[in-house]
Design an enzyme around this catalytic site. Structure first.
Site, PDB file in Angstrom:
ATOM      1  N   LYS A   9      41.908  37.797  41.963  1.00  0.00           N
ATOM      2  CA  LYS A   9      43.365  37.730  42.121  1.00  0.00           C
ATOM      3  C   LYS A   9      43.846  38.690  43.224  1.00  0.00           C
ATOM      4  O   LYS A   9      43.078  39.533  43.703  1.00  0.00           O
ATOM      5  CB  LYS A   9      44.016  38.057  40.772  1.00  0.00           C
ATOM      6  CG  LYS A   9      43.670  37.024  39.684  1.00  0.00           C
ATOM      7  CD  LYS A   9      44.456  37.277  38.410  1.00  0.00           C
ATOM      8  CE  LYS A   9      44.144  36.229  37.358  1.00  0.00           C
ATOM      9  NZ  LYS A   9      45.029  36.345  36.178  1.00  0.00           N
ATOM     10  N   TYR A  37      48.442  26.594  37.323  1.00  0.00           N
ATOM     11  CA  TYR A  37      48.708  27.150  35.982  1.00  0.00           C
ATOM     12  C   TYR A  37      49.647  26.263  35.158  1.00  0.00           C
ATOM     13  O   TYR A  37      50.329  26.770  34.263  1.00  0.00           O
ATOM     14  CB  TYR A  37      49.289  28.557  36.109  1.00  0.00           C
ATOM     15  CG  TYR A  37      48.257  29.627  36.399  1.00  0.00           C
ATOM     16  CD1 TYR A  37      47.313  29.993  35.444  1.00  0.00           C
ATOM     17  CD2 TYR A  37      48.240  30.307  37.615  1.00  0.00           C
ATOM     18  CE1 TYR A  37      46.371  30.990  35.684  1.00  0.00           C
ATOM     19  CE2 TYR A  37      47.304  31.303  37.870  1.00  0.00           C
ATOM     20  CZ  TYR A  37      46.381  31.635  36.894  1.00  0.00           C
ATOM     21  OH  TYR A  37      45.457  32.633  37.129  1.00  0.00           O
ATOM     22  N   ASN A  89      45.292  41.378  36.572  1.00  0.00           N
ATOM     23  CA  ASN A  89      44.049  41.628  35.833  1.00  0.00           C
ATOM     24  C   ASN A  89      42.796  41.189  36.605  1.00  0.00           C
ATOM     25  O   ASN A  89      41.771  40.901  36.023  1.00  0.00           O
ATOM     26  CB  ASN A  89      44.115  41.020  34.421  1.00  0.00           C
ATOM     27  CG  ASN A  89      44.231  39.505  34.430  1.00  0.00           C
ATOM     28  OD1 ASN A  89      44.364  38.902  35.476  1.00  0.00           O
ATOM     29  ND2 ASN A  89      44.174  38.908  33.243  1.00  0.00           N
ATOM     30  N   GLU A 103      39.866  22.756  37.299  1.00  0.00           N
ATOM     31  CA  GLU A 103      40.076  23.880  38.228  1.00  0.00           C
ATOM     32  C   GLU A 103      39.120  23.855  39.420  1.00  0.00           C
ATOM     33  O   GLU A 103      39.499  24.268  40.519  1.00  0.00           O
ATOM     34  CB  GLU A 103      39.945  25.200  37.461  1.00  0.00           C
ATOM     35  CG  GLU A 103      41.080  25.389  36.467  1.00  0.00           C
ATOM     36  CD  GLU A 103      40.966  26.651  35.642  1.00  0.00           C
ATOM     37  OE1 GLU A 103      41.856  26.890  34.812  1.00  0.00           O
ATOM     38  OE2 GLU A 103      39.985  27.417  35.821  1.00  0.00           O
ATOM     39  N   HIS A 153      40.270  35.668  37.231  1.00  0.00           N
ATOM     40  CA  HIS A 153      40.526  34.529  36.346  1.00  0.00           C
ATOM     41  C   HIS A 153      39.217  33.781  36.193  1.00  0.00           C
ATOM     42  O   HIS A 153      38.454  33.672  37.154  1.00  0.00           O
ATOM     43  CB  HIS A 153      41.562  33.580  36.964  1.00  0.00           C
ATOM     44  CG  HIS A 153      41.587  32.228  36.316  1.00  0.00           C
ATOM     45  ND1 HIS A 153      42.319  31.963  35.184  1.00  0.00           N
ATOM     46  CD2 HIS A 153      40.921  31.079  36.609  1.00  0.00           C
ATOM     47  CE1 HIS A 153      42.117  30.705  34.823  1.00  0.00           C
ATOM     48  NE2 HIS A 153      41.267  30.143  35.674  1.00  0.00           N
TER      49      HIS A 153
HETATM   50  P1  CMP Z   1      44.344  34.012  33.579  1.00  0.00           P
HETATM   51  O1  CMP Z   1      42.955  33.998  33.027  1.00  0.00           O
HETATM   52  O2  CMP Z   1      44.493  33.890  35.044  1.00  0.00           O
HETATM   53  O3  CMP Z   1      45.193  32.846  32.879  1.00  0.00           O
HETATM   54  C1  CMP Z   1      46.565  32.943  32.638  1.00  0.00           C
HETATM   55  C2  CMP Z   1      47.112  34.255  33.068  1.00  0.00           C
HETATM   56  O4  CMP Z   1      48.379  34.544  32.588  1.00  0.00           O
HETATM   57  C3  CMP Z   1      46.240  35.363  32.501  1.00  0.00           C
HETATM   58  O5  CMP Z   1      45.012  35.379  33.162  1.00  0.00           O
HETATM   59  C4  CMP Z   1      47.127  36.569  32.715  1.00  0.00           C
HETATM   60  O6  CMP Z   1      46.964  37.163  33.979  1.00  0.00           O
HETATM   61  C5  CMP Z   1      48.488  35.955  32.595  1.00  0.00           C
HETATM   62  N1  CMP Z   1      49.092  36.366  31.344  1.00  0.00           N
HETATM   63  C6  CMP Z   1      48.708  36.062  30.123  1.00  0.00           C
HETATM   64  N2  CMP Z   1      49.514  36.614  29.213  1.00  0.00           N
HETATM   65  C7  CMP Z   1      50.448  37.261  29.904  1.00  0.00           C
HETATM   66  C8  CMP Z   1      51.567  38.021  29.538  1.00  0.00           C
HETATM   67  N3  CMP Z   1      51.904  38.195  28.265  1.00  0.00           N
HETATM   68  N4  CMP Z   1      52.287  38.550  30.532  1.00  0.00           N
HETATM   69  C9  CMP Z   1      51.952  38.337  31.823  1.00  0.00           C
HETATM   70  N5  CMP Z   1      50.899  37.617  32.221  1.00  0.00           N
HETATM   71  C10 CMP Z   1      50.160  37.093  31.272  1.00  0.00           C
END
Ligand code: CMP
Length: 141
Positions: A10, A50, A113, A127, A116
């Site tokens: 990311k 998403y 984070n 995906e 993904h």
């Molecule tokens: P990802 O695996 O990319 O898939 C969905 C993403 O949504 C997840 O990782 C997080 O980065 C994001 N995400 C999930 N829950 C939250 C939340 N409560 N607040 C903000 N981002 C979120």
């Protein structure tokens, strides 16, 4: 079973020069990089990627963030790759991620984070073609 999964590094990972470190961790665990590209998603592309989260309260923030800077998309292949990659990444929230996982090591918060990974075979099947043509996968595997 040998599987393929889609991983994204990311914007926070690319910005902090973590591309090599993240890929090394996956490679050290035996996963093979079979396709790789650096791209910047538009807001509409992030929303399309998403789309399953479109009703979630974080959808707007998440898609703004994912289109805020370049990302790296990879296809990893290996035994049980989908589950393995999720274990290696750790929990979505770095506060809950296990020691030694990518998110424990590098993630800033739930949104930033670092990585993904596809959450199921059905997600991986959607995906992977989002980023890579069949030709790109066949040519490199
Ligand atoms: P990802 O695996 O990319 O898939 C969905 C993403 O949504 C997840 O990782 C997080 O980065 C994001 N995400 C999930 N829950 C939250 C939340 N409560 N607040 C903000 N981002 C979120």
């Amino acid at each position: 079973m040998i599987e393929r999964t889609l991983v994204m590094i990311k914007p926070d990972g690319v910005e902090r020069n973590l591309i090599g470190k993240v890929i090394s961790i996956f490679e050290e665990k035996g996963l093979k990089v079979i396709a790789l590209k650096k791209v910047r998603l538009s807001k509409d592309q992030a929303k399309a990627f998403y789309i399953v989260h479109k009703e979630r309260p974080f959808y707007e923030d998440l898609t703004n963030y994912m289109s805020s800077g370049p990302i790296v998309a990879l296809v990893l292949e290996g035994e049980n790759a989908i589950k393995r990659v999720r274990e290696i990444m750790g929990a979505t929230d770095p506060k809950e991620a296990a020691e030694g996982t990518i998110r424990k090591l590098f993630a800033i918060d739930k949104e930033k984070n670092t990585v993904h990974g596809s959450d199921s075979p059905e997600s991986a099947a959607k995906e992977i073609p989002f980023f890579f043509s069949e030709y790109e996968l066949i040519a490199l595997s």
